[in-house]
Design an enzyme around this catalytic site. Structure first.
Site, PDB file in Angstrom:
ATOM      1  N   LYS A 277      44.314 -35.110  35.446  1.00 45.53           N
ATOM      2  CA  LYS A 277      44.063 -36.452  35.966  1.00 45.53           C
ATOM      3  C   LYS A 277      42.666 -36.888  35.538  1.00 45.53           C
ATOM      4  CE  LYS A 277      44.550 -39.204  40.182  1.00 45.53           C
ATOM      5  NZ  LYS A 277      44.896 -39.196  41.630  1.00 45.53           N
ATOM      6  N   GLU A 364      56.052 -38.306  55.174  1.00 43.57           N
ATOM      7  CA  GLU A 364      55.830 -39.079  56.389  1.00 43.57           C
ATOM      8  C   GLU A 364      56.821 -38.736  57.492  1.00 43.57           C
ATOM      9  OE1 GLU A 364      54.173 -41.286  52.896  1.00 43.57           O
ATOM     10  OE2 GLU A 364      56.139 -40.415  53.347  1.00 43.57           O
ATOM     11  N   ARG A 392      58.333 -45.513  56.513  1.00 36.88           N
ATOM     12  CA  ARG A 392      59.220 -44.491  55.973  1.00 36.88           C
ATOM     13  C   ARG A 392      59.682 -43.494  57.040  1.00 36.88           C
ATOM     14  NH1 ARG A 392      56.904 -42.610  50.193  1.00 36.88           N
ATOM     15  NH2 ARG A 392      59.111 -42.753  49.699  1.00 36.88           N
TER      16      ARG A 392
END
Length: 636
Positions: A277, A364, A392
């Site tokens: 990244k 979640e 969610r």
């Protein structure tokens, strides 16, 4: 030669010779760095997949072969190569292109994203709808943090038992926004180590590399070594996928060759690549959390242009400091975040109390039911979650928490309009979806002091009566607050009680949350207008309700008796929101006492786009200047 300036769509890219692609990669990476340095946005994820982006569009016939980027943080290179290079300076700006792939924006964006872990299900749906088109590969790029989410695993479980022509590319960089967590992270590390050992055993492949005049021929030979065609059992092969990996995601020649091989295959298959990244900007590689979305930075040195902290703190930092204080005072407190320890500032408690503050990854639903389990075991869990992501876990919130009346405190960060992330991230639905749920207490602090005191109120409430304390939601916005001195001793707030900020004689303005300050400023604008009569400036009363549930019925009764008009104001959707709840209690308009009219202001029945928050509030008529004009029009 500048190749990127000649690429209007992937057809232009595919017309280039393979030898030109290395230059395209460097130009694309430079373009992204320069663009984000001045306009801000998501940097690290896009830099990490530049080689992959070029290779995918070069090998596959996009958009006929659909390419989905799970989450979409990493799609900047994709946007630039698919006709949006000249528009890219408007990325995430008011009226500009979205920071995420959007179906409305381009045929190259076959599915709108923004929340993680949806890509596999969406790509599988498309593939199953096109089973007769055997030549079309459906591609989804998903990160190692996102693939650990329940929804992604559900998609893999289904896909592996189908004949779908689906290629899942696992972009393994050990990161989400924060570092990835969980057992799958360890599994992917083990696959990487196993692949390295196998590749070391294939030294004969590398010794023959001089025999190839074309580097792609050499890379093609590598794809047929045991090092890449790994037949050993892993989570993907167990689920019915063919597995290729682990491939260096920054080795363009190998990527091209591997993708060409996989293009010829059919059925569900996984390509596992390792990337870094922030690749190509040393600071972004070193500080991967900070450079996920670094704000503006010096394009030459790479240093972030971080303005020294002045004025009010951010709400999330007030939360982080306060929950740590409370953890010392209340040993029953535990805390959970689904992959947002830095963004929510729970990291401060995690550093001091690692056994009591947990990052559960992008999960979640699990986070909410985990909190319910803790509450059932006599703990007081604070579930720290962004408003848009709490959507969610709605069933878990109702079924596992509220139905059992368990004492879970939902700390709902990023509530209201959040700005440049746009429609997928605005936290405008939480009041409307929380209000119908029995047993819920719902509060929205108007400043950091109230946030701090509400966090304390939840703990004190539990301590006094742990067996009969139900769930509580505290919603607060993104960004800086309004107080220069917020760190004061905790004060317990009475549940369901509002505050009179200004008395009036005709129109009562009922606000909830930090939008209170826009109304306060609007009333100040009206008060200082020399052309207005005193009778007008004295007509307005202002009330900070603090609690959307339970409502302050005594205060509402008083308002109904003494005011002829009511205006409700919220930074959430009007439909089913705070104002609707007020109207339901009062019983509609023109019924009894002196009340003649109720007006609701907030977010309309539409999805709100992206742009700086002040621009969005103005477009909705929720800024102070607009509110002042609307109040004067209404009262006249």
């Amino acid at each position: 030669m500048n190749y990127l300036s000649q690429i209007q769509d992937p057809e232009d890219l595919r017309a280039l010779a393979p030898e030109a692609l290395t230059a395209v990669v460097q130009e694309l990476r430079d373009f992204i760095i320069h663009a984000v340095a001045t306009k801000e946005g998501h940097l690290g994820a896009s830099l990490g997949v530049v080689e992959l982006t070029v290779a995918l569009h070069y090998v596959f016939n996009t958009p006929q072969e659909p390419l989905i980027w799970d989450v979409g943080h990493q799609a900047y290179g994709h946007k630039i190569l698919t006709g949006r290079r000249d528009l890219f300076e408007s990325n995430r700006q008011w009226g500009g292109i979205s920071g995420f792939p959007s179906r409305e924006e381009s045929v190259y964006d076959p599915f709108g994203v923004g929340h993680s872990s949806t890509g596999i299900s969406a790509a599988l749906g498309m593939a199953l709808a096109a089973l007769e088109k055997t030549e079309i590969t459906h591609i989804v790029v998903v990160g190692d943090a996102a693939i650990a989410s329940g929804m992604a695993l559900e998609g893999l479980n289904h896909a592996g038992d189908t004949k779908a022509n689906l290629l899942v590319i696992l972009n393994d960089n050990q990161m989400g926004i924060d570092p990835a967590v969980g057992a799958l992270k360890k599994h992917f590390n083990a696959l990487s180590k196993a692949s390295e050992k196998l590749q070391n055993k294939q030294e004969s492949v590398y010794t023959n590399k001089l025999a190839y005049t074309n580097p792609l021929d050499q890379a093609y030979s590598l794809t047929h070594s045991d090092a890449l065609e790994n037949k050993s059992q892993n989570i993907f092969t167990a689920l019915g996928f063919s597995y290729t990996g682990v491939v260096d995601g920054h080795d363009l020649d190998t990527l091209l060759a591997v993708l060409k091989t996989l293009k010829q295959q059919k059925g569900p298959r996984v390509l596992h690549i390792k990337t870094t990244k922030g690749k190509g900007l040393s600071q972004a590689e070193t500080d991967q959390v900070g450079y996920h979305a670094p704000g503006k930075f010096n394009v030459i040195t790479g240093e972030r242009m971080v303005t020294p902290a002045k004025g009010p703190a951010k709400y999330q930092d007030v939360f982080g400091a306060s929950i740590l204080e409370l953890a010392y005072e209340f040993p029953e407190i535990m805390a959970i975040t689904p992959a947002m320890p830095t963004g929510s500032s729970l990291k401060y408690m995690m550093e001091i109390f690692p056994e009591r503050a947990l990052d559960v990854g992008i999960a979640e639903q699990h986070a909410v039911t985990l909190a319910a389990g803790m509450a059932a075991a006599a703990k007081l869990p604070y579930c720290v979650i962004y408003s848009t992501f709490l959507q969610r876990a709605y069933d878990q919130l109702i079924h596992d928490v509220a139905l059992q009346n368990l004492p879970v405190v939902f700390c709902i960060d990023r509530a209201g309009i959040v700005g440049q992330d746009g429609a997928t991230h605005h936290g405008v639905f939480d009041l409307a979806f929380l209000l119908p749920i029995p047993n819920m207490v719902i509060a929205a602090p108007s400043d950091e002091g109230q946030l701090r005191n509400l966090l304390y109120t939840a703990a004190e409430r539990f301590q006094k009566n742990p067996k009969n304390t139900g769930p509580m939601a505290i919603r607060y916005p993104r960004g800086a607050g309004v107080l220069n001195n917020w760190k004061k001793p905790f004060v317990s707030l009475p549940i369901g009680k509002g505050v009179v900020l200004k008395k009036g004689n005709k129109m009562a303005i009922l606000s909830i949350g930090p939008i209170k300050h826009e109304i306060t400023e609007a009333l100040h604008i009206i008060d200082k207008d020399p052309l207005l009569e005193t009778s007008i400036t004295e007509a307005f009363g202002h009330f900070d309700m603090i609690f959307a549930k339970p409502l302050d019925h005594a205060l509402l009764d008083l308002i109904k008796e003494n005011y002829s008009q009511i205006v409700t104001l919220e930074d959430g959707v009007i439909s089913g929101g705070f104002g609707a709840s007020v109207a339901q209690y009062i019983g509609g308009t023109g019924q009894g006492n002196s009340l003649e009219k109720i007006t609701h202001w907030g977010v309309p029945d539409a999805f709100i786009g992206h742009g700086k928050p002040e621009k969005l509030y103005k477009s909705l008529g929720l800024d102070a200047q607009s509110l002042a004009l609307k109040l004067l029009t209404l009262i006249s």
